[in-house]
Write a protein that holds these residues in place. Structure first.
Motif: not given
Lengths: 282, 299
Positions: A127-134, A136-137, A142-147, A221-225
């Motif tokens: 799950a975390l890996l898929l979230s990270l990949a998304l 990054v893309v 914050v919205s990206t983190a939600v999706v 990791l710098g990928l959310g908020a």
């Protein structure tokens, strides 16, 4: 031996007391987040470089961060972000997951197979890996983190709802409704869905802590908020290098994550009991 | 000329996941009450589900009047045939009034109090949830729900097995006075004796004996029917004893009752064909011997 037995009967059972404590803690966190503008002693983004890294004292109960912002203020505002992310992720995941799961469980056959194989594809990725990949893309936000989190979360609800709904679909009251000629969508809405919800609601409350932690991890990791948004995970990330010298920068947002996640877990355990109609007060 | 039965099973084989559990059963649901007797796992409920249109036969047909269920007008069928499951068959989250109302068109929902009254319940109970009622009250609600569409036939699946004997008696009084036809699935012989003119005995997914209930129970012609009758505990009598091994013979290897039958002989290695004997239909190579012994007991 009569004393302890009587005491056990008088006091609420341990899970109920824990659930109550969890509920109270969540209520406090939610109230603190909602009324942050009233409760916070300073403006959320007020920078005072001259007051950087002050330890907790009477003026700044939780101390200040590297740019002189009040950490208590940031923790209060950070609750808004974390709770909003949790609510959005859980609402979206549950809406999609439960709908597909109940349909799969009730319909069975090829439709169930197709839906569950799709969930298998999503669950095949960590799950975390898929979230990270998304994350990054997509653009980090914050919205990206939600999706990103919701995309990895819904298949669990689908699988859970499908297994519960498949069991509910064999209950005699469902058969009785079929024999009365009640249309299938009505049977699903009236009988299957309400009777499948208890374990899903318990799972949602248990997951709330996990979603907050995952959102915090993405921000860490710098990928959310992103700055200057106040978010607990981001605050921990920014303060981690200071832990040995300025412990308060990382400790208070970390404690906020811990307490909130723990409270949701306690509430989840209690909901399992409270939502079972056979345990309802007669 | 006999009237056409409302429901008829014609060489029906039923199963789950491709595995048959009811084998080529033929049975008419005739007037006067029909009992389907047998132990747990004998296929009674599976057959009842097929009669209700909840299970499609692997082979054979269920006839509703002069049409198979596949081609019949399901709306009319649902009005004519209703199930009465056990008391635990109410949705635990719905108020019992809503459960009964589900059977009614929107314009007729005002009939809920009347239907509850018809089965001897206080209409005030409509606002309660099932767990707030006693087992007997729940069973009456189940009956009220079935009666809401004024069916011609009730398919009753163990309607009294979860109730204590005094409550059982009151529910039986209610069922006996309803004036609808009934197919009763039970392992309780006393209930069948009270409510059914005709009975069918099932063992391991097959009908082993069919005929007038009074004859079947007084003078059984199949050793399984006799074993069922003798297994009923009697006040002051010796405790019933189970004889033989508990399992049935595998399908396709002769008489299924053979492993438990005290009268089994070499001929029982071949499956017995159902045949007429003394006003009933029985599938047993030793039926004459069983019947003669029963006649001896009676005289």
């Amino acid at each position: 031996m009569r004393g302890p037995v009587r005491l056990r009967r008088t006091l609420p059972r341990v899970p109920d007391r824990l659930a109550g404590l969890g509920g109270v803690l969540i209520a406090l966190v939610v109230l603190a987040a909602v009324f942050a503008p009233l409760l916070a002693p300073y403006p959320a983004d007020e920078l005072k470089p001259a007051e950087a890294l002050l330890p907790p004292d009477g003026a700044h109960w939780f101390g200040t961060d590297q740019v002189g912002r009040d950490i208590l203020t940031r923790v209060l505002y950070g609750g808004r972000t974390s709770l909003a992310v949790a609510a959005a992720v859980l609402a979206a995941s549950a809406a999609v997951g439960v709908t597909l799961g109940v349909v799969a469980g009730y319909a069975g056959g090829w439709l169930r197979d197709v839906i569950l194989r799709v969930t298998d594809v999503f669950l095949a990725f960590p799950a975390l890996l898929l979230s990270l990949a998304l994350a990054v893309v997509l653009q980090p936000s914050v919205s990206t983190a939600v999706v990103a989190i919701a995309v990895t979360w819904w298949p669990w609800y689908t699988r859970l709802a499908a297994s519960v709904a498949a069991s509910v679909a064999t209950r005699p009251y469902v058969d009785a409704a079929r024999c009365l000629g009640v249309p299938a969508p009505m049977i699903v809405l009236r009988h299957v869905l309400p009777n499948s919800l208890t374990p899903v609601l318990v799972q949602i409350s248990l997951d709330a802590g996990g979603v907050i932690l995952t959102a915090a991890a993405l921000s860490y990791l710098g990928l959310g908020a992103q700055e200057p948004t106040a978010e607990w995970g981001l605050m921990v990330q920014q303060g981690q290098s200071l832990f040995t010298t300025n412990w308060w920068v990382v400790t208070f947002p970390g404690l906020a994550i811990l307490v909130t996640a723990f409270a949701f877990n306690m509430l989840g355990e209690g909901l399992r009991n409270a939502l079972d109609p056979r345990r309802a007060v007669r | 000329m006999t009237a056409m039965p409302l429901l008829r099973a014609e060489r029906v084989t039923l199963g789950y996941g491709g595995r048959a559990v009811v084998h080529e059963v033929s049975l008419d649901v005739t007037e006067g009450g029909v009992g389907l007797i047998g132990e747990s796992g004998s296929g009674k409920t599976t057959l009842a589900r097929a009669f209700l249109g909840l299970l499609t036969p692997m082979s054979g047909n269920i006839w509703y009047g002069n049409q198979t269920l596949k081609k019949a007008d399901l709306r009319a069928f649902r009005r004519d045939v209703q199930p009465v499951f056990q008391a635990e068959s109410l949705d635990p989250r719905m108020r019992v009034g809503a459960s009964v109302a589900e059977a009614l068109p929107r314009a007729e929902r005002h009939r809920v109090p009347e239907l509850l009254g018809q089965v001897g319940l206080d209409p005030e109970l409509a606002g309660r949830r099932p767990h707030q009622l006693s087992g007997g009250q729940r069973q009456r609600v189940v009956i009220a729900r079935a009666l809401a569409v004024s069916p011609r036939l009730l398919i009753l699946d163990e309607p009294t097995s979860a109730l204590d004997v005094t409550v059982q008696a009151r529910v039986l009084d209610l069922l006996a006075g309803l004036g609808t036809e009934r197919l009763l699935i039970t392992h309780n012989l006393a209930v069948v004796r009270r409510l059914c003119r005709t009975s069918h005995v099932m063992f391991a997914g097959r009908l082993v004996e069919s005929g007038p209930t009074a004859d079947l129970l007084a003078r059984p012609a199949h050793p399984y029917t006799r074993a069922l009758r003798d297994a009923v505990p009697r006040l002051g009598g010796a405790p019933p004893r189970a004889r033989g091994r508990a399992e049935a013979a595998p399908a396709g290897s002769g008489c299924p009752f053979r492993p438990r039958c005290p009268l089994a002989v070499a001929a029982c290695e071949s499956a017995p064909e159902p045949r007429e004997l003394d006003g009933r239909r029985v599938a047993c190579h030793r039926a004459e011997d069983v019947l003669a012994a029963a006649v001896g007991e009676v005289s």
